[in-house]
Design an enzyme around this catalytic site. Sequence first.
Site, PDB file in Angstrom:
ATOM      1  N   LYS A 177       0.917  -1.118  -0.073  1.00  0.00           N
ATOM      2  CA  LYS A 177       0.040  -0.079  -0.047  1.00  0.00           C
ATOM      3  C   LYS A 177       0.770   1.166  -0.032  1.00  0.00           C
ATOM      4  O   LYS A 177       1.722   1.654   0.891  1.00  0.00           O
ATOM      5  CB  LYS A 177      -0.991  -0.064   1.310  1.00  0.00           C
ATOM      6  CG  LYS A 177      -1.962   1.105   0.926  1.00  0.00           C
ATOM      7  CD  LYS A 177      -2.900   1.761   2.218  1.00  0.00           C
ATOM      8  CE  LYS A 177      -2.125   2.760   2.746  1.00  0.00           C
ATOM      9  NZ  LYS A 177      -1.789   3.845   1.729  1.00  0.00           N
ATOM     10  N   GLY A 230       6.892   4.635   8.076  1.00  0.00           N
ATOM     11  CA  GLY A 230       5.912   5.912   8.126  1.00  0.00           C
ATOM     12  C   GLY A 230       6.193   6.478   9.696  1.00  0.00           C
ATOM     13  O   GLY A 230       7.479   6.249  10.318  1.00  0.00           O
ATOM     14  N   SER A 231       5.324   7.147   9.959  1.00  0.00           N
ATOM     15  CA  SER A 231       5.406   8.175  11.387  1.00  0.00           C
ATOM     16  C   SER A 231       5.483   7.113  12.652  1.00  0.00           C
ATOM     17  O   SER A 231       4.768   5.955  12.554  1.00  0.00           O
ATOM     18  CB  SER A 231       4.199   8.952  11.434  1.00  0.00           C
ATOM     19  OG  SER A 231       3.060   8.457  11.314  1.00  0.00           O
ATOM     20  N   THR A 232       5.867   7.607  13.600  1.00  0.00           N
ATOM     21  CA  THR A 232       5.898   6.503  14.825  1.00  0.00           C
ATOM     22  C   THR A 232       4.387   6.555  15.406  1.00  0.00           C
ATOM     23  O   THR A 232       4.002   5.531  15.899  1.00  0.00           O
ATOM     24  CB  THR A 232       6.826   7.578  15.892  1.00  0.00           C
ATOM     25  OG1 THR A 232       8.111   7.027  15.218  1.00  0.00           O
ATOM     26  CG2 THR A 232       6.752   6.634  17.439  1.00  0.00           C
ATOM     27  N   GLY A 235       3.081   4.076  13.410  1.00  0.00           N
ATOM     28  CA  GLY A 235       3.654   2.729  13.459  1.00  0.00           C
ATOM     29  C   GLY A 235       3.033   2.101  14.902  1.00  0.00           C
ATOM     30  O   GLY A 235       2.905   1.025  14.912  1.00  0.00           O
ATOM     31  N   GLU A 252       9.769   0.866  10.481  1.00  0.00           N
ATOM     32  CA  GLU A 252      10.869   2.017  10.006  1.00  0.00           C
ATOM     33  C   GLU A 252       9.966   3.291  10.275  1.00  0.00           C
ATOM     34  O   GLU A 252       9.394   3.699   9.610  1.00  0.00           O
ATOM     35  CB  GLU A 252      11.505   1.753   8.613  1.00  0.00           C
ATOM     36  CG  GLU A 252      12.181   0.716   8.388  1.00  0.00           C
ATOM     37  CD  GLU A 252      13.482   0.426   8.890  1.00  0.00           C
ATOM     38  OE1 GLU A 252      14.082   1.661   9.515  1.00  0.00           O
ATOM     39  OE2 GLU A 252      14.054  -0.599   8.823  1.00  0.00           O
ATOM     40  N   CYS A 286      13.755  10.941   6.685  1.00  0.00           N
ATOM     41  CA  CYS A 286      13.800  10.680   8.133  1.00  0.00           C
ATOM     42  C   CYS A 286      15.063  10.701   8.833  1.00  0.00           C
ATOM     43  O   CYS A 286      15.286  10.918   9.813  1.00  0.00           O
ATOM     44  CB  CYS A 286      13.072   9.025   8.390  1.00  0.00           C
ATOM     45  SG  CYS A 286      13.839   8.102   7.065  1.00  0.00           S
ATOM     46  N   GLU A 385       9.671  15.686  15.340  1.00  0.00           N
ATOM     47  CA  GLU A 385      10.128  15.717  14.002  1.00  0.00           C
ATOM     48  C   GLU A 385       9.507  16.572  12.928  1.00  0.00           C
ATOM     49  O   GLU A 385       8.212  16.689  13.237  1.00  0.00           O
ATOM     50  CB  GLU A 385       9.678  14.135  13.622  1.00  0.00           C
ATOM     51  CG  GLU A 385      10.287  13.915  12.160  1.00  0.00           C
ATOM     52  CD  GLU A 385      10.062  12.576  11.773  1.00  0.00           C
ATOM     53  OE1 GLU A 385       8.676  11.991  11.785  1.00  0.00           O
ATOM     54  OE2 GLU A 385      10.680  11.797  10.929  1.00  0.00           O
TER      55      GLU A 385
HETATM   56  P1  NAD Z   1       2.330   8.092   7.828  1.00  0.00           P
HETATM   57  O1  NAD Z   1       2.736   7.276   9.078  1.00  0.00           O
HETATM   58  O2  NAD Z   1       1.202   9.136   7.946  1.00  0.00           O
HETATM   59  O3  NAD Z   1       1.893   7.158   6.764  1.00  0.00           O
HETATM   60  C1  NAD Z   1       2.952   6.064   6.350  1.00  0.00           C
HETATM   61  C2  NAD Z   1       1.847   5.133   5.500  1.00  0.00           C
HETATM   62  O4  NAD Z   1       0.962   4.438   6.701  1.00  0.00           O
HETATM   63  C3  NAD Z   1       1.011   5.628   4.499  1.00  0.00           C
HETATM   64  O5  NAD Z   1       0.882   4.593   3.480  1.00  0.00           O
HETATM   65  C4  NAD Z   1      -0.383   5.618   4.782  1.00  0.00           C
HETATM   66  O6  NAD Z   1      -1.438   5.537   4.326  1.00  0.00           O
HETATM   67  C5  NAD Z   1      -0.286   4.497   6.028  1.00  0.00           C
HETATM   68  N1  NAD Z   1      -1.257   4.660   6.971  1.00  0.00           N
HETATM   69  C6  NAD Z   1      -1.971   5.608   7.668  1.00  0.00           C
HETATM   70  N2  NAD Z   1      -2.877   5.171   8.852  1.00  0.00           N
HETATM   71  C7  NAD Z   1      -2.676   3.947   8.776  1.00  0.00           C
HETATM   72  C8  NAD Z   1      -3.289   2.766   9.530  1.00  0.00           C
HETATM   73  N3  NAD Z   1      -4.061   3.036  10.362  1.00  0.00           N
HETATM   74  N4  NAD Z   1      -2.981   1.428   9.221  1.00  0.00           N
HETATM   75  C9  NAD Z   1      -2.061   1.250   8.241  1.00  0.00           C
HETATM   76  N5  NAD Z   1      -1.511   2.126   7.357  1.00  0.00           N
HETATM   77  C10 NAD Z   1      -1.649   3.251   7.826  1.00  0.00           C
HETATM   78  O7  NAD Z   1       3.683   8.615   7.409  1.00  0.00           O
HETATM   79  P2  NAD Z   1       3.953   9.588   6.191  1.00  0.00           P
HETATM   80  O8  NAD Z   1       3.668  10.983   6.544  1.00  0.00           O
HETATM   81  O9  NAD Z   1       3.552   9.284   4.898  1.00  0.00           O
HETATM   82  O10 NAD Z   1       5.529   9.606   6.204  1.00  0.00           O
HETATM   83  C11 NAD Z   1       6.388  10.513   6.889  1.00  0.00           C
HETATM   84  C12 NAD Z   1       6.902   9.669   8.024  1.00  0.00           C
HETATM   85  O11 NAD Z   1       7.791   8.592   7.673  1.00  0.00           O
HETATM   86  C13 NAD Z   1       7.831  10.485   9.081  1.00  0.00           C
HETATM   87  O12 NAD Z   1       7.767  10.204  10.293  1.00  0.00           O
HETATM   88  C14 NAD Z   1       9.240   9.832   8.606  1.00  0.00           C
HETATM   89  O13 NAD Z   1      10.302   9.848   9.641  1.00  0.00           O
HETATM   90  C15 NAD Z   1       8.764   8.453   8.457  1.00  0.00           C
HETATM   91  N6  NAD Z   1       9.842   7.906   7.754  1.00  0.00           N
HETATM   92  C16 NAD Z   1      10.568   6.882   8.130  1.00  0.00           C
HETATM   93  C17 NAD Z   1      11.788   6.231   7.339  1.00  0.00           C
HETATM   94  C18 NAD Z   1      12.672   5.192   8.326  1.00  0.00           C
HETATM   95  O14 NAD Z   1      13.392   4.620   7.369  1.00  0.00           O
HETATM   96  N7  NAD Z   1      12.766   4.997   9.259  1.00  0.00           N
HETATM   97  C19 NAD Z   1      11.731   6.573   6.004  1.00  0.00           C
HETATM   98  C20 NAD Z   1      10.831   7.329   5.536  1.00  0.00           C
HETATM   99  C21 NAD Z   1       9.884   8.039   6.077  1.00  0.00           C
END
Ligand code: NAD
Length: 491
Positions: A177, A230-232, A235, A252, A286, A385
């Site tokens: 996704k 994605g975001s903590t 996560g 991650e 990130c 962040e």
């Molecule tokens: P996000 O957490 O908002 O979304 C990430 C993904 O999760 C998207 O595809 C989103 O649609 C999905 N999602 C949202 N709600 C969900 C749920 N309830 N169940 C399952 N999936 C769901 O993050 P973002 O705004 O897309 O990205 C930015 C964040 O990602 C920042 O916090 C950044 O630090 C982190 N990030 C981490 C790394 C790493 O390697 N550690 C790399 C890139 C980005």
Amino acid sequence: MPVKIRKYGLFIDGKETDSVSGKTYIRENPATEEPFAEIAEAQKEDIEIAVKAAGKAFEAWSKVPAAERIKLIHRIAENIDRNKETIALTNTLETGKPIRESRSVEIGGAVRTLEYYTGAATRLNGESISVSENQLTVTLKEPLGVVAQIVPWNFPLLLSLWKIAPALAAGCTIVLKPAEHTPCGILEVARLCSEAGLPDGVLNVVPGMGEVAGQSLVEHPDVAKVAFTGSTAVGKLVMRTAAETIKRISLELGGKAPCIVFGDADIENTIEAALRGGFFNQGENCTAITRLLLHEDIYDKFLPPFIDRVKQIRQGDPQNEETELGSLISKEHFDNVKSYFEKGLEEGGQALHGGGRPKSMKKGYFFEPTVLADVEPDSTVACEEIFGPIVAVIPFKTEEEAVRIANDTVYGLAGGIWTRDIKKALRVAKAVRAGYMWVNTYGGIVPETPYGGFKQSGIGKELGTEGLDMYLETKAVNIYIGDKIPAWYKG
Ligand code: NAD
């Protein structure tokens, strides 16, 4: 001239399809604020179909000999490379990042990751363990099954391929996704995988909203593992949902990377690396340097030439080959970054450059490369962040103080150290609680090295051999090789 809207379906079982409900959504180009794509939006029933297709494909794919899987992964890498100009343009249109970064980092990095894992597919080896004279144990490495991969928008291709490549090498099948903002490039990549010969159902891509498509995927009982970036905050939600069916998870998550510059650092090189660390990918990264810790001995020597270089960063049309800094992903994100900047000023930071949309840009979510100096280590911009092009500069006096500030965060993703003293560099590298450290350089994560966060920056690793292990289950098989097994019941 009105922009022609591109149409994208879901990619399930080797075919592009509409969602069952027919629901779609529109994505705009963040650099022009004009719509450029209409995308099918997966609902729960579409996730059901995609997981079923992946489950069916797993039966055959998990048995394909490693040598054949390797050839196929190679062909996929070649096909992506052949089509890099087309995919790079799509990537730039949907993210707002400079075309040179789309081409070299997103596509170049994706191809390199696939190539790295072609080698790994031949090394899915267990061990033979000699337990006693009459007992031998062998361990088998088995693919997990159907895996859910959920990715963010900042590197939609690179981060997808960091997940897809090891999963394919391990023999898993995938339902991926993408983030709401950035499904187009990875849908094009899925098509290219299919063209290269990947069997139907092995890779399915289901764009949709996180709380609907993402949530359904994490809940699905036939999904064995969730690989989430994605975001903590999200996560934590994913971890809670996955607990219901004891899924394997790798997370991650967010970061707040410190870069510690000691008084003996090579200033010219440090400036070069700090520019890249702070502003690469618009700071939507990130591992971005968001806390630049400068020793008091060089604080005043470092900042003027650093700011001179920041002013020279070429920001503008992401499709222009000369552009070095593009636009942020969305208006909502622009407003968020702007509010962090304002908070930084309120809390005593000094703006040395930037802070908003460049005057030359009339449209698009462009945010200038921004430097806030004299930031207090416990202020909001130093703790949360931001995920934008804002570098907070924090002075320090001693090594102990630098380590304490670096570690004073819930995150632990990455960090940097600049010094000519190797003992100090290693001491500090060990003391900082983060999963990836750079010494006298900054940025660039290669497929050979394991990458993943400590603390609330995540669980598990991506890349390297550890990244492959995340898609394998170890099974121990105990074999009795004596004549007669010992009697337990004496009668
Ligand atoms: P996000 O957490 O908002 O979304 C990430 C993904 O999760 C998207 O595809 C989103 O649609 C999905 N999602 C949202 N709600 C969900 C749920 N309830 N169940 C399952 N999936 C769901 O993050 P973002 O705004 O897309 O990205 C930015 C964040 O990602 C920042 O916090 C950044 O630090 C982190 N990030 C981490 C790394 C790493 O390697 N550690 C790399 C890139 C980005």
